[in-house]
Design an enzyme around this catalytic site. Structure first.
Site, mmCIF file in Angstrom:
data_model
loop_
_atom_site.group_PDB
_atom_site.id
_atom_site.type_symbol
_atom_site.label_atom_id
_atom_site.label_comp_id
_atom_site.label_asym_id
_atom_site.label_seq_id
_atom_site.Cartn_x
_atom_site.Cartn_y
_atom_site.Cartn_z
ATOM 1 N N HIS A 18 53.217 -54.841 85.588
ATOM 2 C CA HIS A 18 52.154 -54.488 86.533
ATOM 3 C C HIS A 18 52.137 -55.416 87.743
ATOM 4 O O HIS A 18 51.728 -54.995 88.830
ATOM 5 C CB HIS A 18 50.803 -54.466 85.813
ATOM 6 C CG HIS A 18 50.731 -53.364 84.786
ATOM 7 N ND1 HIS A 18 50.006 -53.451 83.626
ATOM 8 C CD2 HIS A 18 51.337 -52.140 84.758
ATOM 9 C CE1 HIS A 18 50.154 -52.325 82.926
ATOM 10 N NE2 HIS A 18 50.958 -51.529 83.591
ATOM 11 N N HIS A 41 55.767 -41.880 82.623
ATOM 12 C CA HIS A 41 55.230 -42.106 81.276
ATOM 13 C C HIS A 41 53.949 -42.914 81.475
ATOM 14 O O HIS A 41 53.937 -44.139 81.373
ATOM 15 C CB HIS A 41 56.228 -42.888 80.415
ATOM 16 C CG HIS A 41 57.510 -42.156 80.159
ATOM 17 N ND1 HIS A 41 58.465 -41.968 81.130
ATOM 18 C CD2 HIS A 41 57.986 -41.548 79.029
ATOM 19 C CE1 HIS A 41 59.476 -41.288 80.606
ATOM 20 N NE2 HIS A 41 59.215 -41.023 79.338
ATOM 21 N N ASP A 149 57.101 -33.346 80.693
ATOM 22 C CA ASP A 149 57.988 -34.374 80.157
ATOM 23 C C ASP A 149 58.451 -35.278 81.314
ATOM 24 O O ASP A 149 58.971 -34.792 82.316
ATOM 25 C CB ASP A 149 59.188 -33.661 79.508
ATOM 26 C CG ASP A 149 60.198 -34.634 78.956
ATOM 27 O OD1 ASP A 149 60.343 -34.671 77.733
ATOM 28 O OD2 ASP A 149 60.831 -35.362 79.744
ATOM 29 N N GLY A 150 58.243 -36.564 81.139
ATOM 30 C CA GLY A 150 58.541 -37.500 82.224
ATOM 31 C C GLY A 150 59.999 -37.497 82.645
ATOM 32 O O GLY A 150 60.320 -37.695 83.817
ATOM 33 N N ASP A 170 58.600 -45.746 82.448
ATOM 34 C CA ASP A 170 58.160 -46.727 81.450
ATOM 35 C C ASP A 170 58.054 -46.058 80.072
ATOM 36 O O ASP A 170 56.956 -45.900 79.534
ATOM 37 C CB ASP A 170 56.788 -47.271 81.916
ATOM 38 C CG ASP A 170 56.224 -48.316 80.978
ATOM 39 O OD1 ASP A 170 56.988 -48.942 80.230
ATOM 40 O OD2 ASP A 170 54.983 -48.514 81.009
HETATM 41 C C1 SAM Z 1 54.778 -47.541 77.477
HETATM 42 S S1 SAM Z 1 53.563 -46.302 77.495
HETATM 43 C C2 SAM Z 1 53.101 -46.182 79.179
HETATM 44 C C3 SAM Z 1 52.329 -47.326 79.722
HETATM 45 C C4 SAM Z 1 51.947 -47.183 81.165
HETATM 46 N N1 SAM Z 1 53.086 -46.834 81.999
HETATM 47 C C5 SAM Z 1 51.316 -48.453 81.688
HETATM 48 O O1 SAM Z 1 52.029 -49.300 82.252
HETATM 49 O O2 SAM Z 1 50.118 -48.600 81.561
HETATM 50 C C6 SAM Z 1 54.528 -44.842 77.311
HETATM 51 C C7 SAM Z 1 53.714 -43.545 77.347
HETATM 52 O O3 SAM Z 1 54.639 -42.458 77.476
HETATM 53 C C8 SAM Z 1 54.135 -41.353 76.749
HETATM 54 N N2 SAM Z 1 55.302 -40.475 76.522
HETATM 55 C C9 SAM Z 1 56.192 -40.491 75.502
HETATM 56 N N3 SAM Z 1 57.182 -39.613 75.732
HETATM 57 C C10 SAM Z 1 56.923 -39.031 76.936
HETATM 58 C C11 SAM Z 1 57.601 -38.077 77.731
HETATM 59 N N4 SAM Z 1 58.760 -37.535 77.344
HETATM 60 N N5 SAM Z 1 57.074 -37.744 78.929
HETATM 61 C C12 SAM Z 1 55.902 -38.302 79.356
HETATM 62 N N6 SAM Z 1 55.215 -39.194 78.636
HETATM 63 C C13 SAM Z 1 55.722 -39.580 77.447
HETATM 64 C C14 SAM Z 1 53.522 -41.969 75.518
HETATM 65 O O4 SAM Z 1 52.547 -41.117 74.951
HETATM 66 C C15 SAM Z 1 52.916 -43.267 76.091
HETATM 67 O O5 SAM Z 1 51.557 -43.056 76.452
#
Ligand code: SAM
Length: 287
Positions: A18, A41, A149-150, A170
């Protein structure tokens, strides 16, 4: 998928990610032209550090908790100021008392706080419960919370109309092959939008996987690829999350010096061995 970011919110890895995010946003905000943030993500946006998950690991105490208890030189405080500003906004009274730290913001809230009326934001989150929480805290006409999907968003939404901006990737790193996916999707995204800033977060736990990932990134040959690494101990320990890194493509020209200074100051504060280590350098320089 089992990953729950609430267990890890505010830990050393979140702080490193961050702070890098906020320095990039501060730079982008210096020009009037609008920019876009794509957070592939995104997570829940805001985490209750008094909640069960955060209390069970206590990781935030050695991350954001330790940073708030420390004091730094004025130049470091100035570099941390945008990150700190968002913490203060989420925690009334925190400026007067570091013990008032209760809510740690996620990447979407940092991005919302450090963008202007002309900027636009896209947040992808596939877990329905997490996405509902994010939709609650990210209510802003400039932002869209998407179930997309990210990984697919990385190609579907690029290049953005504004032709300026940041893509934060992320992923949870729970599935085999996520390092390879990160490297190959970056190459695809960069082929669609070569001038965007890309910040890719990765864990340092499986040292061989990290080395293989960096070789793959280097083979992609994308110019202006910066590597930022932070270790909580001077000697890496296999099998535990002992550090983290970010690959930043097209970083602001100020970023390497800023992050080198900040991480050198944060290393002894967040290190588990009291020393820690950080390094910032080009994986592939400008051609
Ligand atoms: C490491 S966390 C994100 C933290 C956030 N970026 C932060 O810095 O506050 C990863 C997130 O990605 C989500 N996730 C998992 N697979 C995903 C996908 N294919 N596309 C989008 N989101 C996804 C999970 O549910 C989780 O909330």
């Amino acid at each position: 998928m089992n990953y729950r970011h609430a267990f890890h919110a505010g830990n050393f890895a979140d702080v490193v990610k961050h702070v890098v995010l906020t320095r990039i946003l501060a730079y982008l905000g210096q020009k009037d032209a609008a920019f876009r943030v794509l957070d592939t993500h995104a997570g829940a946006g805001l985490y209750d550090l008094s909640g069960d998950e955060a209390q069970r690991t206590g990781e935030w105490e050695r991350g954001v908790g330790a940073v708030l208890r420390a004091s730094f030189r004025p130049e470091i405080d100035a570099l941390l100021a945008p990150w700190r500003q968002v913490l203060d906004a989420c925690n009334p009274g925190l400026d007067a008392d570091p013990a008032g730290m209760r809510h740690y913001p996620g990447s979407p809230l940092f991005a919302l706080a450090l963008t202007r009326p002309q900027d636009r934001l896209l947040f992808c989150e596939t877990e329905p419960g997490v996405r509902a929480a994010l939709s609650e805290v990210a209510q802003d006409h400039r932002a869209k919370v998407l179930p997309t999907d990210g990984w697919q968003a990385l190609t579907a939404y690029l290049p953005p109309r504004e032709r300026r901006g940041l893509v934060l990737v992320d992923p949870p790193f729970e599935e085999a092959g996520e390092f390879h996916r990160l490297a190959s999707t970056l190459a695809e995204a960069h082929a669609r939008w070569a001038t965007g800033i890309y910040a890719l977060w990765y864990p340092i736990k499986d040292v061989r996987a990290v080395d293989a990932f960096q070789r793959e990134i280097a083979r992609a040959g994308i110019p202006k690829t910066l590597r930022i690494e932070f270790d909580t101990r001077a000697v890496r320990q296999a099998g535990v999350l002992s550090g983290c890194g970010l690959i930043v493509v097209n970083p602001p020209f100020t970023l390497a010096d800023e992050i080198r200074a900040v991480l050198a100051a944060l290393a002894p504060v967040m290190a588990s061995d009291g020393v820690g280590r950080s390094r910032v350098g080009w994986l592939i320089p400008e051609r």
